[in-house]
Design an enzyme around this catalytic site. Structure first.
Site, PDB file in Angstrom:
ATOM      1  CG  ASP A 108      72.066 -25.309 -31.918  1.00 60.11           C
ATOM      2  OD1 ASP A 108      71.425 -24.393 -31.370  1.00 60.11           O
ATOM      3  OD2 ASP A 108      73.146 -25.140 -32.520  1.00 60.11           O
ATOM      4  CE  LYS A 145      68.994 -25.636 -25.544  1.00 68.50           C
ATOM      5  NZ  LYS A 145      69.833 -26.104 -26.638  1.00 68.50           N
ATOM      6  N   GLY A 152      69.484 -19.728 -29.633  1.00 67.84           N
ATOM      7  CA  GLY A 152      68.474 -19.598 -30.692  1.00 67.84           C
ATOM      8  C   GLY A 152      67.582 -20.813 -30.598  1.00 67.84           C
ATOM      9  CG  HIS A 153      66.048 -21.956 -27.365  1.00 68.46           C
ATOM     10  ND1 HIS A 153      65.825 -22.004 -26.013  1.00 68.46           N
ATOM     11  CD2 HIS A 153      67.381 -22.161 -27.532  1.00 68.46           C
ATOM     12  CE1 HIS A 153      66.992 -22.214 -25.394  1.00 68.46           C
ATOM     13  NE2 HIS A 153      67.937 -22.305 -26.297  1.00 68.46           N
ATOM     14  CD  GLN A 159      74.093 -20.948 -24.378  1.00 73.57           C
ATOM     15  OE1 GLN A 159      74.004 -20.692 -23.196  1.00 73.57           O
ATOM     16  NE2 GLN A 159      73.516 -20.185 -25.295  1.00 73.57           N
ATOM     17  CB  THR A 180      76.032 -17.582 -36.304  1.00 70.97           C
ATOM     18  OG1 THR A 180      76.073 -19.012 -36.167  1.00 70.97           O
ATOM     19  CG2 THR A 180      76.267 -16.944 -34.950  1.00 70.97           C
ATOM     20  CB  SER A 211      61.164 -34.593 -31.319  1.00 72.06           C
ATOM     21  OG  SER A 211      60.866 -33.638 -32.298  1.00 72.06           O
TER      22      SER A 211
END
Ligand code: GDP
Ligand code: IMO
Ligand code: MG
Length: 435
Positions: free
Chosen positions: A13, A16, A40-41, A225, A302, A414
Protein backbone atom coordinates in the site's frame (compact mmCIF):
# COMPACT_ATOMS: atom_id res chain seq x y z
CA UNK A 1 14.15 1.65 -24.31
CA UNK A 2 14.33 0.47 -20.75
CA UNK A 3 12.72 -2.23 -18.66
CA UNK A 4 12.12 -1.21 -15.08
CA UNK A 5 10.71 -2.93 -12.00
CA UNK A 6 8.67 -0.84 -9.59
CA UNK A 7 7.70 -2.34 -6.26
CA UNK A 8 6.79 -1.75 -2.65
CA UNK A 9 9.64 -1.33 -0.18
CA UNK A 10 7.55 -1.65 3.00
CA UNK A 11 4.46 -3.77 3.88
CA UNK A 12 2.36 -2.88 0.82
CA UNK A 13 0.00 0.00 0.00
CA UNK A 14 2.91 2.37 -0.59
CA UNK A 15 1.11 4.04 -3.51
CA UNK A 16 2.40 1.74 -6.27
CA UNK A 17 -0.80 2.12 -8.31
CA UNK A 18 -0.54 5.88 -8.47
CA UNK A 19 3.15 5.79 -9.37
CA UNK A 20 2.79 3.03 -11.98
CA UNK A 21 -0.10 4.92 -13.58
CA UNK A 22 2.08 8.02 -13.77
CA UNK A 23 5.21 6.31 -15.10
CA UNK A 24 3.38 4.00 -17.53
CA UNK A 25 3.10 6.95 -19.90
CA UNK A 26 6.79 6.32 -20.71
CA UNK A 27 6.46 2.54 -21.27
CA UNK A 28 4.76 0.31 -23.86
CA UNK A 29 3.71 -2.56 -21.62
CA UNK A 30 2.94 -2.84 -17.90
CA UNK A 31 3.23 -6.35 -16.41
CA UNK A 32 2.14 -7.69 -13.03
CA UNK A 33 4.35 -10.55 -11.83
CA UNK A 34 2.91 -11.99 -8.61
CA UNK A 35 0.07 -11.96 -6.11
CA UNK A 36 -3.59 -11.95 -6.94
CA UNK A 37 -6.69 -10.02 -5.99
CA UNK A 38 -5.26 -9.50 -2.51
CA UNK A 39 -3.66 -6.41 -4.09
CA UNK A 40 -5.55 -3.13 -4.28
CA UNK A 41 -3.83 -0.43 -6.33
CA UNK A 42 -5.67 2.88 -6.26
CA UNK A 43 -5.50 5.34 -9.11
CA UNK A 44 -7.34 8.65 -9.31
CA UNK A 45 -7.86 10.19 -12.71
CA UNK A 46 -9.75 13.43 -12.19
CA UNK A 47 -12.97 12.55 -10.36
CA UNK A 48 -12.71 8.87 -11.21
CA UNK A 49 -11.29 6.39 -8.73
CA UNK A 50 -10.05 2.98 -9.90
CA UNK A 51 -8.91 0.18 -7.59
CA UNK A 52 -6.96 -2.38 -9.62
CA UNK A 53 -6.53 -5.84 -8.16
CA UNK A 54 -5.34 -8.22 -10.86
CA UNK A 55 -5.01 -5.94 -13.85
CA UNK A 56 -1.86 -3.80 -14.12
CA UNK A 57 -2.43 -0.10 -13.44
CA UNK A 58 -1.06 0.70 -16.93
CA UNK A 59 -4.42 -0.37 -18.41
CA UNK A 60 -5.68 3.15 -17.65
CA UNK A 61 -3.28 4.65 -20.21
CA UNK A 62 -4.76 4.55 -23.70
CA UNK A 63 -2.72 2.46 -26.12
CA UNK A 64 -0.60 0.68 -23.50
CA UNK A 65 -0.64 -3.10 -23.18
CA UNK A 66 -1.15 -4.89 -19.88
CA UNK A 67 0.15 -8.33 -18.95
CA UNK A 68 -0.88 -10.63 -16.11
CA UNK A 69 2.21 -12.79 -15.77
CA UNK A 70 2.58 -16.48 -14.97
CA UNK A 71 3.49 -15.76 -11.35
CA UNK A 72 -0.04 -14.68 -10.44
CA UNK A 73 -2.92 -16.64 -8.96
CA UNK A 74 -6.09 -15.65 -10.78
CA UNK A 75 -9.66 -15.81 -9.54
CA UNK A 76 -11.44 -15.61 -12.91
CA UNK A 77 -14.64 -14.33 -11.29
CA UNK A 78 -12.72 -11.42 -9.71
CA UNK A 79 -10.87 -10.79 -12.98
CA UNK A 80 -14.08 -10.61 -15.00
CA UNK A 81 -15.67 -8.23 -12.48
CA UNK A 82 -12.60 -6.02 -12.86
CA UNK A 83 -12.68 -6.18 -16.66
CA UNK A 84 -16.41 -5.34 -16.75
CA UNK A 85 -15.96 -2.41 -14.34
CA UNK A 86 -13.17 -0.97 -16.49
CA UNK A 87 -15.10 -1.43 -19.73
CA UNK A 88 -18.17 0.25 -18.27
CA UNK A 89 -16.01 3.14 -17.04
CA UNK A 90 -14.88 3.63 -20.65
CA UNK A 91 -11.51 1.87 -20.37
CA UNK A 92 -11.16 -0.62 -23.24
CA UNK A 93 -9.62 -3.92 -22.15
CA UNK A 94 -10.14 -6.23 -25.14
CA UNK A 95 -6.96 -6.77 -27.19
CA UNK A 96 -4.93 -4.83 -24.58
CA UNK A 97 -4.88 -7.34 -21.73
CA UNK A 98 -2.89 -10.57 -21.96
CA UNK A 99 -3.15 -13.37 -19.40
CA UNK A 100 -0.30 -15.83 -18.81
CA UNK A 101 -1.23 -19.40 -19.80
CA UNK A 102 0.94 -20.73 -16.95
CA UNK A 103 -0.65 -18.61 -14.21
CA UNK A 104 -2.64 -20.54 -11.60
CA UNK A 105 -6.40 -20.60 -11.14
CA UNK A 106 -7.92 -19.71 -7.78
CA UNK A 107 -11.18 -21.43 -6.73
CA UNK A 108 -13.76 -20.74 -3.99
CA UNK A 109 -12.43 -23.88 -2.25
CA UNK A 110 -9.15 -22.01 -1.70
CA UNK A 111 -11.03 -19.49 0.42
CA UNK A 112 -12.51 -22.36 2.42
CA UNK A 113 -9.04 -23.81 2.97
CA UNK A 114 -7.84 -20.46 4.28
CA UNK A 115 -9.96 -21.11 7.37
CA UNK A 116 -7.46 -23.86 8.17
CA UNK A 117 -4.94 -21.28 9.34
CA UNK A 118 -6.96 -18.15 10.00
CA UNK A 119 -8.74 -18.10 13.34
CA UNK A 120 -8.29 -21.80 14.16
CA UNK A 121 -7.22 -22.59 17.72
CA UNK A 122 -3.53 -23.40 17.92
CA UNK A 123 -2.67 -21.71 14.60
CA UNK A 124 -1.09 -18.28 14.22
CA UNK A 125 -3.57 -16.00 12.50
CA UNK A 126 -1.82 -13.96 9.79
CA UNK A 127 -4.70 -11.53 9.21
CA UNK A 128 -4.87 -12.35 5.50
CA UNK A 129 -7.16 -10.72 2.97
CA UNK A 130 -9.27 -13.96 2.98
CA UNK A 131 -9.06 -14.22 -0.81
CA UNK A 132 -7.65 -17.76 -0.85
CA UNK A 133 -4.26 -16.55 -2.08
CA UNK A 134 -2.12 -18.69 0.28
CA UNK A 135 -3.97 -21.98 -0.38
CA UNK A 136 -3.81 -21.40 -4.15
CA UNK A 137 -0.04 -20.89 -4.01
CA UNK A 138 0.15 -23.98 -1.76
CA UNK A 139 -1.43 -26.05 -4.56
CA UNK A 140 0.98 -24.54 -7.07
CA UNK A 141 4.06 -25.42 -5.03
CA UNK A 142 2.66 -28.87 -4.24
CA UNK A 143 2.29 -29.40 -8.02
CA UNK A 144 -1.43 -30.05 -7.92
CA UNK A 145 -2.56 -26.59 -9.07
CA UNK A 146 -4.81 -25.94 -12.04
CA UNK A 147 -3.26 -23.54 -14.54
CA UNK A 148 -4.98 -21.20 -16.97
CA UNK A 149 -3.93 -23.44 -19.89
CA UNK A 150 -5.60 -26.39 -18.11
CA UNK A 151 -8.77 -24.39 -17.53
CA UNK A 152 -9.04 -23.85 -21.28
CA UNK A 153 -9.00 -27.57 -22.02
CA UNK A 154 -12.34 -28.95 -20.84
CA UNK A 155 -11.32 -32.61 -20.54
CA UNK A 156 -8.08 -31.81 -18.70
CA UNK A 157 -9.83 -29.28 -16.50
CA UNK A 158 -12.64 -31.63 -15.44
CA UNK A 159 -10.25 -34.38 -14.45
CA UNK A 160 -7.94 -32.05 -12.53
CA UNK A 161 -10.75 -30.16 -10.86
CA UNK A 162 -12.51 -33.28 -9.64
CA UNK A 163 -9.38 -34.81 -8.17
CA UNK A 164 -8.15 -31.62 -6.47
CA UNK A 165 -11.58 -30.81 -5.07
CA UNK A 166 -12.11 -34.33 -3.71
CA UNK A 167 -8.94 -33.92 -1.67
CA UNK A 168 -9.99 -30.53 -0.38
CA UNK A 169 -13.43 -31.74 0.67
CA UNK A 170 -11.88 -34.65 2.55
CA UNK A 171 -9.42 -32.39 4.38
CA UNK A 172 -12.04 -29.70 5.10
CA UNK A 173 -14.49 -32.27 6.50
CA UNK A 174 -11.80 -33.82 8.68
CA UNK A 175 -10.86 -30.41 10.07
CA UNK A 176 -14.43 -29.23 10.54
CA UNK A 177 -14.06 -26.30 8.14
CA UNK A 178 -16.14 -27.72 5.28
CA UNK A 179 -18.41 -25.12 3.71
CA UNK A 180 -21.80 -26.76 3.03
CA UNK A 181 -22.67 -23.98 0.58
CA UNK A 182 -19.85 -24.97 -1.74
CA UNK A 183 -21.60 -26.39 -4.80
CA UNK A 184 -18.65 -28.03 -6.57
CA UNK A 185 -20.39 -29.13 -9.82
CA UNK A 186 -21.99 -25.70 -10.23
CA UNK A 187 -18.62 -23.99 -9.66
CA UNK A 188 -17.02 -26.27 -12.26
CA UNK A 189 -19.66 -25.20 -14.82
CA UNK A 190 -19.12 -21.54 -13.90
CA UNK A 191 -15.37 -21.88 -14.42
CA UNK A 192 -15.95 -23.48 -17.82
CA UNK A 193 -18.00 -20.42 -18.75
CA UNK A 194 -15.26 -18.10 -17.38
CA UNK A 195 -12.75 -19.99 -19.55
CA UNK A 196 -14.65 -19.03 -22.69
CA UNK A 197 -14.65 -15.37 -21.72
CA UNK A 198 -10.94 -15.16 -20.98
CA UNK A 199 -9.79 -17.49 -23.81
CA UNK A 200 -9.09 -14.65 -26.31
CA UNK A 201 -6.79 -12.94 -23.79
CA UNK A 202 -4.73 -15.99 -22.84
CA UNK A 203 -1.31 -16.49 -24.39
CA UNK A 204 2.33 -17.28 -23.67
CA UNK A 205 3.05 -13.97 -21.95
CA UNK A 206 6.75 -14.82 -21.42
CA UNK A 207 7.14 -15.14 -25.19
CA UNK A 208 5.10 -11.97 -25.74
CA UNK A 209 7.22 -9.93 -23.32
CA UNK A 210 10.57 -11.22 -24.57
CA UNK A 211 9.55 -10.61 -28.19
CA UNK A 212 8.45 -7.08 -27.32
CA UNK A 213 11.75 -6.39 -25.55
CA UNK A 214 13.70 -7.71 -28.57
CA UNK A 215 11.65 -5.31 -30.71
CA UNK A 216 12.80 -2.39 -28.56
CA UNK A 217 9.64 -1.97 -26.48
CA UNK A 218 9.87 -0.81 -22.85
CA UNK A 219 8.28 -2.85 -20.08
CA UNK A 220 7.34 -1.62 -16.62
CA UNK A 221 6.99 -4.44 -14.07
CA UNK A 222 4.42 -3.67 -11.36
CA UNK A 223 4.94 -5.41 -8.03
CA UNK A 224 2.09 -6.16 -5.66
CA UNK A 225 2.33 -6.18 -1.84
CA UNK A 226 5.77 -5.13 -0.58
CA UNK A 227 9.21 -6.55 0.17
CA UNK A 228 8.47 -7.06 3.87
CA UNK A 229 5.53 -9.27 2.79
CA UNK A 230 7.75 -11.35 0.46
CA UNK A 231 7.59 -15.08 1.19
CA UNK A 232 11.40 -15.40 1.44
CA UNK A 233 12.56 -12.01 2.68
CA UNK A 234 9.62 -10.63 4.66
CA UNK A 235 8.55 -10.97 8.28
CA UNK A 236 7.71 -14.67 7.92
CA UNK A 237 5.14 -16.10 8.68
CA UNK A 238 3.37 -12.71 8.57
CA UNK A 239 3.85 -12.44 4.82
CA UNK A 240 1.96 -13.17 1.63
CA UNK A 241 2.66 -16.36 -0.33
CA UNK A 242 4.52 -14.91 -3.32
CA UNK A 243 7.80 -13.28 -4.32
CA UNK A 244 6.96 -9.60 -4.02
CA UNK A 245 10.57 -8.45 -4.26
CA UNK A 246 12.47 -7.61 -7.44
CA UNK A 247 13.55 -11.19 -8.14
CA UNK A 248 9.87 -12.10 -8.49
CA UNK A 249 9.61 -9.91 -11.59
CA UNK A 250 11.86 -12.35 -13.47
CA UNK A 251 10.45 -15.60 -12.09
CA UNK A 252 6.89 -14.31 -12.39
CA UNK A 253 7.11 -13.15 -16.02
CA UNK A 254 9.85 -15.23 -17.64
CA UNK A 255 11.85 -12.13 -18.54
CA UNK A 256 15.51 -12.79 -17.67
CA UNK A 257 17.47 -10.62 -15.18
CA UNK A 258 19.81 -9.60 -18.02
CA UNK A 259 16.93 -7.64 -19.60
CA UNK A 260 16.20 -5.54 -16.50
CA UNK A 261 17.65 -2.02 -16.54
CA UNK A 262 16.55 -0.66 -13.21
CA UNK A 263 14.58 -1.12 -9.99
CA UNK A 264 12.53 1.61 -8.33
CA UNK A 265 11.23 1.29 -4.77
CA UNK A 266 8.08 2.95 -3.49
CA UNK A 267 7.82 4.01 0.13
CA UNK A 268 5.47 6.19 2.12
CA UNK A 269 6.99 9.16 3.97
CA UNK A 270 5.98 7.10 7.03
CA UNK A 271 4.96 3.41 7.12
CA UNK A 272 1.82 1.27 7.41
CA UNK A 273 0.91 -2.38 7.75
CA UNK A 274 -2.41 -4.27 7.46
CA UNK A 275 -2.93 -7.55 9.29
CA UNK A 276 -0.77 -9.13 11.97
CA UNK A 277 2.98 -9.25 12.43
CA UNK A 278 5.84 -7.32 13.97
CA UNK A 279 6.03 -3.57 13.39
CA UNK A 280 8.89 -1.89 15.31
CA UNK A 281 7.95 1.74 14.61
CA UNK A 282 4.16 1.40 15.05
CA UNK A 283 2.64 4.58 16.54
CA UNK A 284 -0.05 3.31 18.88
CA UNK A 285 -0.93 6.78 20.12
CA UNK A 286 -3.06 9.74 19.03
CA UNK A 287 -0.47 10.78 16.41
CA UNK A 288 -0.77 7.34 14.81
CA UNK A 289 -4.56 7.84 14.69
CA UNK A 290 -4.09 11.27 13.14
CA UNK A 291 -1.90 9.85 10.37
CA UNK A 292 -4.53 7.15 9.73
CA UNK A 293 -7.23 9.81 9.33
CA UNK A 294 -5.17 12.30 7.30
CA UNK A 295 -3.71 9.57 5.12
CA UNK A 296 -7.07 7.77 4.81
CA UNK A 297 -5.24 4.63 5.84
CA UNK A 298 -7.97 2.05 5.35
CA UNK A 299 -7.40 -1.04 3.18
CA UNK A 300 -8.30 -0.69 -0.52
CA UNK A 301 -9.38 -4.37 -0.60
CA UNK A 302 -10.74 -5.19 2.85
CA UNK A 303 -11.44 -1.72 4.30
CA UNK A 304 -9.46 -2.67 7.43
CA UNK A 305 -7.78 0.21 9.29
CA UNK A 306 -4.07 0.18 8.47
CA UNK A 307 -1.60 0.23 11.35
CA UNK A 308 0.50 3.41 11.07
CA UNK A 309 4.02 4.24 12.21
CA UNK A 310 7.22 6.18 11.61
CA UNK A 311 9.63 5.89 8.73
CA UNK A 312 11.91 2.95 9.44
CA UNK A 313 15.35 3.48 7.87
CA UNK A 314 16.86 0.10 8.93
CA UNK A 315 13.93 -1.62 7.22
CA UNK A 316 14.46 0.50 4.09
CA UNK A 317 18.19 -0.25 4.07
CA UNK A 318 17.29 -3.94 4.19
CA UNK A 319 14.72 -3.78 1.37
CA UNK A 320 17.05 -1.57 -0.70
CA UNK A 321 19.67 -4.29 -0.45
CA UNK A 322 17.28 -7.15 -1.31
CA UNK A 323 15.97 -5.29 -4.37
CA UNK A 324 18.95 -3.18 -5.43
CA UNK A 325 16.90 0.00 -5.62
CA UNK A 326 18.31 2.54 -8.06
CA UNK A 327 15.91 5.19 -6.85
CA UNK A 328 13.02 5.70 -4.44
CA UNK A 329 9.60 7.25 -4.82
CA UNK A 330 8.44 8.76 -1.53
CA UNK A 331 4.64 9.06 -1.40
CA UNK A 332 2.16 10.80 0.89
CA UNK A 333 4.55 13.52 2.00
CA UNK A 334 1.47 15.78 2.38
CA UNK A 335 0.07 13.52 5.11
CA UNK A 336 2.85 14.72 7.46
CA UNK A 337 2.18 18.42 6.74
CA UNK A 338 0.82 19.40 10.15
CA UNK A 339 3.42 17.72 12.36
CA UNK A 340 5.71 19.79 14.52
CA UNK A 341 8.39 17.10 14.84
CA UNK A 342 8.70 13.88 12.83
CA UNK A 343 10.42 10.90 14.45
CA UNK A 344 12.47 8.73 12.09
CA UNK A 345 13.90 5.40 13.17
CA UNK A 346 17.58 5.43 12.20
CA UNK A 347 18.74 2.18 13.86
CA UNK A 348 17.57 -0.88 15.75
CA UNK A 349 19.06 -1.84 19.11
CA UNK A 350 18.63 -5.15 20.85
CA UNK A 351 20.08 -6.31 24.15
CA UNK A 352 22.05 -3.03 24.35
CA UNK A 353 23.69 -3.46 20.94
CA UNK A 354 23.04 -1.74 17.63
CA UNK A 355 22.01 -4.23 14.94
CA UNK A 356 23.72 -4.22 11.58
CA UNK A 357 21.33 -6.68 9.93
CA UNK A 358 17.56 -7.18 9.83
CA UNK A 359 16.67 -9.86 12.40
CA UNK A 360 15.18 -12.98 10.84
CA UNK A 361 12.60 -14.05 13.40
CA UNK A 362 9.37 -12.48 14.58
CA UNK A 363 10.47 -12.81 18.22
CA UNK A 364 13.63 -10.81 17.50
CA UNK A 365 11.90 -8.14 15.41
CA UNK A 366 9.24 -7.73 18.08
CA UNK A 367 11.88 -6.96 20.67
CA UNK A 368 14.10 -4.51 18.79
CA UNK A 369 14.25 -1.00 20.24
CA UNK A 370 13.95 1.58 17.47
CA UNK A 371 16.43 4.46 17.86
CA UNK A 372 14.66 7.64 16.80
CA UNK A 373 15.92 10.98 15.62
CA UNK A 374 13.45 13.80 15.48
CA UNK A 375 13.32 15.90 12.32
CA UNK A 376 11.53 19.29 12.37
CA UNK A 377 8.19 19.32 10.51
CA UNK A 378 7.34 22.01 7.92
CA UNK A 379 3.78 22.76 9.14
CA UNK A 380 2.56 24.12 5.85
CA UNK A 381 0.70 22.44 3.00
CA UNK A 382 2.66 20.45 0.43
CA UNK A 383 -0.53 19.01 -1.04
CA UNK A 384 -0.38 18.92 -4.83
CA UNK A 385 3.07 20.55 -5.16
CA UNK A 386 4.59 19.44 -8.46
CA UNK A 387 8.04 21.04 -8.52
CA UNK A 388 10.88 20.38 -6.12
CA UNK A 389 11.69 24.07 -5.70
CA UNK A 390 8.21 24.78 -4.35
CA UNK A 391 8.64 22.38 -1.42
CA UNK A 392 9.22 24.03 1.96
CA UNK A 393 12.90 23.82 2.91
CA UNK A 394 12.14 21.68 5.97
CA UNK A 395 10.34 19.15 3.74
CA UNK A 396 13.44 19.06 1.52
CA UNK A 397 15.54 18.53 4.66
CA UNK A 398 13.27 15.65 5.70
CA UNK A 399 13.70 13.99 2.30
CA UNK A 400 17.48 14.53 2.42
CA UNK A 401 17.47 12.94 5.89
CA UNK A 402 15.65 9.87 4.54
CA UNK A 403 18.04 9.69 1.57
CA UNK A 404 21.11 9.75 3.77
CA UNK A 405 19.73 7.03 6.07
CA UNK A 406 18.47 4.78 3.25
CA UNK A 407 21.55 5.19 1.09
CA UNK A 408 19.31 5.59 -1.99
CA UNK A 409 18.27 8.77 -3.81
CA UNK A 410 14.70 10.04 -3.62
CA UNK A 411 13.99 10.47 -7.33
CA UNK A 412 10.28 11.16 -7.12
CA UNK A 413 7.95 12.63 -4.50
CA UNK A 414 4.19 12.24 -4.39
CA UNK A 415 2.16 15.01 -2.77
CA UNK A 416 -1.39 13.83 -3.46
CA UNK A 417 -3.36 10.94 -4.96
CA UNK A 418 -3.61 12.35 -8.49
CA UNK A 419 -1.19 11.96 -11.39
CA UNK A 420 -0.09 15.56 -11.54
CA UNK A 421 0.51 15.80 -7.77
CA UNK A 422 4.01 14.45 -8.25
CA UNK A 423 7.59 15.72 -8.47
CA UNK A 424 10.15 13.92 -10.63
CA UNK A 425 13.56 15.24 -9.63
CA UNK A 426 15.63 16.56 -12.48
CA UNK A 427 18.93 14.80 -12.98
CA UNK A 428 17.89 11.83 -10.81
CA UNK A 429 18.54 8.21 -11.76
CA UNK A 430 14.78 7.78 -11.82
CA UNK A 431 14.39 10.49 -14.43
CA UNK A 432 17.09 8.80 -16.48
CA UNK A 433 15.39 5.38 -16.17
CA UNK A 434 12.05 6.65 -17.47
CA UNK A 435 13.35 8.82 -20.28
P1 GDP B 1 -0.79 0.47 -3.53
O1 GDP B 1 -1.41 -0.82 -3.09
O2 GDP B 1 0.68 0.52 -3.27
O3 GDP B 1 -1.12 0.83 -4.95
O4 GDP B 1 -1.43 1.60 -2.60
P2 GDP B 1 -2.99 1.75 -2.22
O5 GDP B 1 -3.73 2.22 -3.40
O6 GDP B 1 -3.48 0.53 -1.54
O7 GDP B 1 -2.90 2.87 -1.09
C1 GDP B 1 -2.34 4.11 -1.32
C2 GDP B 1 -3.40 5.19 -1.05
O8 GDP B 1 -2.77 6.45 -0.95
C3 GDP B 1 -4.42 5.33 -2.16
O9 GDP B 1 -5.66 5.68 -1.62
C4 GDP B 1 -3.86 6.48 -3.01
O10 GDP B 1 -4.88 7.19 -3.71
C5 GDP B 1 -3.26 7.34 -1.94
N1 GDP B 1 -2.10 8.13 -2.34
C6 GDP B 1 -1.07 7.78 -3.16
N2 GDP B 1 -0.12 8.74 -3.17
C7 GDP B 1 -0.57 9.72 -2.36
C8 GDP B 1 -0.01 10.97 -1.92
O11 GDP B 1 1.10 11.36 -2.29
N3 GDP B 1 -0.75 11.70 -1.05
C9 GDP B 1 -1.98 11.29 -0.59
N4 GDP B 1 -2.62 12.08 0.27
N5 GDP B 1 -2.52 10.12 -0.98
C10 GDP B 1 -1.82 9.34 -1.83
P1 IMO C 1 -0.97 -4.11 -2.32
O1 IMO C 1 -0.51 -4.69 -3.62
C1 IMO C 1 -0.98 -4.53 2.03
C2 IMO C 1 -1.17 -8.60 3.62
C3 IMO C 1 -2.43 -9.04 4.37
C4 IMO C 1 -1.81 -10.01 5.36
C5 IMO C 1 -0.71 -10.69 4.54
C6 IMO C 1 -1.11 -12.02 3.93
O2 IMO C 1 -2.25 -3.37 -2.40
O3 IMO C 1 0.12 -3.36 -1.65
P2 IMO C 1 -2.71 -12.69 1.90
O4 IMO C 1 -4.18 -12.46 1.68
O5 IMO C 1 -1.84 -12.11 0.83
O6 IMO C 1 -2.37 -14.12 2.16
O7 IMO C 1 -2.37 -11.90 3.28
O8 IMO C 1 -0.39 -9.78 3.49
N1 IMO C 1 -1.41 -8.08 2.25
C7 IMO C 1 -1.30 -6.79 1.91
N2 IMO C 1 -1.06 -5.70 2.69
N3 IMO C 1 -1.11 -4.40 0.70
C8 IMO C 1 -1.32 -5.48 -0.09
O9 IMO C 1 -1.32 -5.42 -1.43
C9 IMO C 1 -1.47 -6.74 0.53
N4 IMO C 1 -1.72 -8.00 0.08
C10 IMO C 1 -1.66 -8.80 1.14
O10 IMO C 1 -3.04 -7.94 5.00
O11 IMO C 1 -1.19 -9.32 6.41
MG1 MG D 1 -2.95 -1.51 -1.88
Amino acid sequence: MRNVIILGSQWGDEGKGKVVDLLSERFDIVARYQGGHNAGHTVFIGEKKFVLKLIPSGILRPGKLAVIGNGLVIDPAALLVEIDALESAGVPVARRLFIGNRAHVLFPAHRMMEKMSEGRPGRVSIGTTSRGIGPCYEDKIARRGVRIADLLNTAVFRAQYDSVMQEKVAIAKALGIYDEELDLPRIRDQYEAFAERIRPMVCDTAALLNRAIRDGKAVLFEGAQGTMLDIDHGTYPFVTSSSASAGGACTGTGVPPTRIDGVIGVSKAYITRVGGGPFPTEALDAVGDRIRQRGNEFGAVTGRPRRCGWFDAPLLRYTAEINGFDSMVVTKLDVLDDLDQIPVCVAYRRCGRELTEMPSTVAEIETVEPVYESVPGWQTSTFGIDTYDQLPSKAKDYLAFLESHMGVEVGCISTGPERNQTIVRQGSRLENLIS
